[in-house]
Design a protein around this motif. Structure first.
Motif, PDB file in Angstrom:
ATOM      1  N   VAL A   1      41.731 -29.495 -17.931  1.00 43.70           N
ATOM      2  CA  VAL A   1      40.420 -29.971 -18.365  1.00 43.70           C
ATOM      3  C   VAL A   1      39.392 -29.859 -17.239  1.00 43.70           C
ATOM      4  N   GLU A   2      39.854 -29.923 -15.992  1.00 50.20           N
ATOM      5  CA  GLU A   2      38.929 -29.746 -14.873  1.00 50.20           C
ATOM      6  C   GLU A   2      38.407 -28.314 -14.809  1.00 50.20           C
ATOM      7  N   VAL A   3      39.236 -27.352 -15.200  1.00 44.48           N
ATOM      8  CA  VAL A   3      38.784 -25.962 -15.274  1.00 44.48           C
ATOM      9  C   VAL A   3      37.687 -25.828 -16.327  1.00 44.48           C
ATOM     10  N   TYR A   4      37.933 -26.419 -17.506  1.00 44.58           N
ATOM     11  CA  TYR A   4      36.938 -26.385 -18.572  1.00 44.58           C
ATOM     12  C   TYR A   4      35.663 -27.104 -18.144  1.00 44.58           C
ATOM     13  N   LYS A   5      35.826 -28.244 -17.504  1.00 42.31           N
ATOM     14  CA  LYS A   5      34.669 -29.020 -17.070  1.00 42.31           C
ATOM     15  C   LYS A   5      33.774 -28.204 -16.138  1.00 42.31           C
ATOM     16  N   SER A   6      34.390 -27.505 -15.196  1.00 45.56           N
ATOM     17  CA  SER A   6      33.631 -26.675 -14.267  1.00 45.56           C
ATOM     18  C   SER A   6      32.913 -25.540 -14.994  1.00 45.56           C
ATOM     19  N   LEU A   7      33.612 -24.876 -15.898  1.00 39.25           N
ATOM     20  CA  LEU A   7      33.023 -23.765 -16.641  1.00 39.25           C
ATOM     21  C   LEU A   7      31.830 -24.210 -17.479  1.00 39.25           C
ATOM     22  N   LEU A   8      31.959 -25.344 -18.157  1.00 41.09           N
ATOM     23  CA  LEU A   8      30.918 -25.788 -19.078  1.00 41.09           C
ATOM     24  C   LEU A   8      29.733 -26.418 -18.356  1.00 41.09           C
ATOM     25  N   GLN A   9      30.025 -27.211 -17.333  1.00 39.52           N
ATOM     26  CA  GLN A   9      28.931 -27.878 -16.632  1.00 39.52           C
ATOM     27  C   GLN A   9      28.014 -26.894 -15.914  1.00 39.52           C
ATOM     28  N   GLU A  10      28.580 -25.844 -15.352  1.00 41.03           N
ATOM     29  CA  GLU A  10      27.727 -24.892 -14.643  1.00 41.03           C
ATOM     30  C   GLU A  10      26.853 -24.085 -15.601  1.00 41.03           C
ATOM     31  N   ARG A  11      27.144 -24.184 -16.895  1.00 36.46           N
ATOM     32  CA  ARG A  11      26.310 -23.543 -17.920  1.00 36.46           C
ATOM     33  C   ARG A  11      25.367 -24.540 -18.589  1.00 36.46           C
ATOM     34  N   GLY A  12      25.365 -25.775 -18.104  1.00 37.37           N
ATOM     35  CA  GLY A  12      24.400 -26.757 -18.586  1.00 37.37           C
ATOM     36  C   GLY A  12      24.911 -27.782 -19.566  1.00 37.37           C
ATOM     37  N   ALA A  13      26.193 -27.737 -19.914  1.00 36.44           N
ATOM     38  CA  ALA A  13      26.744 -28.686 -20.874  1.00 36.44           C
ATOM     39  C   ALA A  13      27.085 -30.018 -20.204  1.00 36.44           C
ATOM     40  N   LYS A  14      27.067 -31.072 -20.987  1.00 33.71           N
ATOM     41  CA  LYS A  14      27.574 -32.368 -20.550  1.00 33.71           C
ATOM     42  C   LYS A  14      29.029 -32.459 -20.997  1.00 33.71           C
ATOM     43  N   VAL A  15      29.915 -32.918 -20.131  1.00 36.73           N
ATOM     44  CA  VAL A  15      31.352 -32.973 -20.446  1.00 36.73           C
ATOM     45  C   VAL A  15      31.858 -34.411 -20.327  1.00 36.73           C
ATOM     46  N   ILE A  16      32.542 -34.852 -21.370  1.00 33.95           N
ATOM     47  CA  ILE A  16      33.155 -36.187 -21.399  1.00 33.95           C
ATOM     48  C   ILE A  16      34.645 -36.015 -21.663  1.00 33.95           C
ATOM     49  N   ILE A  17      35.463 -36.754 -20.925  1.00 32.65           N
ATOM     50  CA  ILE A  17      36.921 -36.709 -21.097  1.00 32.65           C
ATOM     51  C   ILE A  17      37.391 -38.115 -21.417  1.00 32.65           C
ATOM     52  N   GLN A  18      38.108 -38.290 -22.506  1.00 33.98           N
ATOM     53  CA  GLN A  18      38.547 -39.630 -22.879  1.00 33.98           C
ATOM     54  C   GLN A  18      39.916 -39.595 -23.550  1.00 33.98           C
ATOM     55  N   ALA A  19      40.581 -40.767 -23.516  1.00 35.73           N
ATOM     56  CA  ALA A  19      41.932 -40.896 -24.057  1.00 35.73           C
ATOM     57  C   ALA A  19      41.959 -41.868 -25.232  1.00 35.73           C
ATOM     58  N   ASN A  20      40.859 -41.959 -25.977  1.00 35.92           N
ATOM     59  CA  ASN A  20      40.849 -42.768 -27.201  1.00 35.92           C
ATOM     60  C   ASN A  20      40.006 -42.073 -28.252  1.00 35.92           C
ATOM     61  N   ASN A  21      40.283 -42.404 -29.517  1.00 30.83           N
ATOM     62  CA  ASN A  21      39.591 -41.772 -30.632  1.00 30.83           C
ATOM     63  C   ASN A  21      38.812 -42.771 -31.476  1.00 30.83           C
ATOM     64  N   THR A  22      38.594 -43.976 -30.939  1.00 27.57           N
ATOM     65  CA  THR A  22      37.944 -45.019 -31.717  1.00 27.57           C
ATOM     66  C   THR A  22      36.430 -45.078 -31.535  1.00 27.57           C
ATOM     67  N   HIS A  23      35.923 -44.515 -30.450  1.00 23.67           N
ATOM     68  CA  HIS A  23      34.477 -44.477 -30.246  1.00 23.67           C
ATOM     69  C   HIS A  23      34.117 -43.394 -29.233  1.00 23.67           C
ATOM     70  N   TYR A  24      32.858 -42.981 -29.285  1.00 23.55           N
ATOM     71  CA  TYR A  24      32.357 -41.956 -28.372  1.00 23.55           C
ATOM     72  C   TYR A  24      31.035 -42.440 -27.790  1.00 23.55           C
ATOM     73  N   THR A  25      30.953 -42.472 -26.476  1.00 25.64           N
ATOM     74  CA  THR A  25      29.721 -42.850 -25.800  1.00 25.64           C
ATOM     75  C   THR A  25      29.103 -41.594 -25.204  1.00 25.64           C
ATOM     76  N   LEU A  26      28.088 -41.079 -25.869  1.00 22.71           N
ATOM     77  CA  LEU A  26      27.480 -39.822 -25.457  1.00 22.71           C
ATOM     78  C   LEU A  26      26.311 -40.043 -24.519  1.00 22.71           C
TER      79      LEU A  26
END
Length: 245
Positions: free
Chosen positions: A220-245
């Motif tokens: 996921v750190e590889v993905y995070k680096s790839l996406l963030q350098e293209r301007g995306a915001k990246v969130i990593i979480q271990a629950n499916n009950t809520h999302y804080t964007l």
């Protein structure tokens, strides 16, 4: 000279229409069905992201696809037009017409996720087209004019495709010691859009043990680096009950 105010009014009206069109929410959900996962998408937490109770006039898009052993997979999409557009369809002047459309939109999403979770609880596939599947959806979102664009990925990201086999011992060693080399492999596919500004990507995964945790975090750190350098915001979480964007 008399034409000037008319031209100005047309320009203003056009600009307002464009702004209205952009005030939409696009939720794109990818569900990895190549392995059993502790967490699967839950409809309520997904529906809350649209926040249509507070912004019931805006348009909404929902897209669902799966990571499988194939690069080409079926996709389910639902679209709720904005209030102005939907009222044009209310030819019988039905009361609560907009509210009914919203409830129907929500119900379609609930059924889609319920059916997906029922049939995919214990699947195993030999290959996992994680990267290409994620890139496909990011390309869709990158072309959207919606104000809110969210990609939610339920996956361990354990790639096993023509690009990379993370299950191979040498590949894992490379990932842990030289993650930038794995990043280069993905970059060289040229599948990712160059610009991901305005897109939030949420990776959802709950590891089953320490080894699983280590491998997921490295990927996921590889993905995070790839996406963030293209301007995306990246969130990593271990629950499916809520999302804080």
């Amino acid at each position: 000279m008399k034409l000037t105010p008319i031209i100005l009014l047309i320009f203003i009206a056009s600009a307002c229409n464009n702004n209205s069109h952009n005030q939409g929410c696009y939720i794109d959900l990818i569900n990895d069905v190549t392995d059993p996962h502790i967490l699967r998408p839950q409809s309520q937490s997904i529906l809350e992201l649209f926040n249509l109770s507070e912004n019931k006039s805006m348009s909404a898009n929902f897209r669902y696809s799966e990571i499988t052993d194939l690069s080409l997979v079926p996709v389910t999409t639902f679209y709720l037009p904005d209030e102005a557009s939907s009222e044009n369809r209310n030819i019988k002047n039905e009361p609560l017409f907009r509210e009914k459309l919203i409830l129907s939109f929500y119900d379609s999403i609930r059924k889609t996720l319920s059916n997906a979770n029922t049939k995919r609880d214990s699947s195993f596939l030999n290959n996992s087209e994680c990267f290409q599947s994620i890139c496909n959806e990011l390309n869709i979102l990158a072309q959207s004019n919606c104000t809110t664009k969210v990609l939610i990925v339920f996956s361990n990201l354990f790639e096993n495709s023509k690009f990379l086999n993370i299950y191979a011992r040498n590949t894992r060693k490379l990932l842990y010691k030289h993650p930038q080399e794995i990043k280069k492999i993905f970059q060289n596919t040229h599948l990712l859009p160059d610009h991901l500004n305005g897109i939030t990507t949420v990776f959802v995964y709950q590891p089953k043990d320490r080894a699983d945790d280590q491998l997921f975090n490295a990927m996921v750190e590889v993905y995070k680096s790839l996406l963030q350098e293209r301007g995306a915001k990246v969130i990593i979480q271990a629950n499916n009950t809520h999302y804080t964007l």
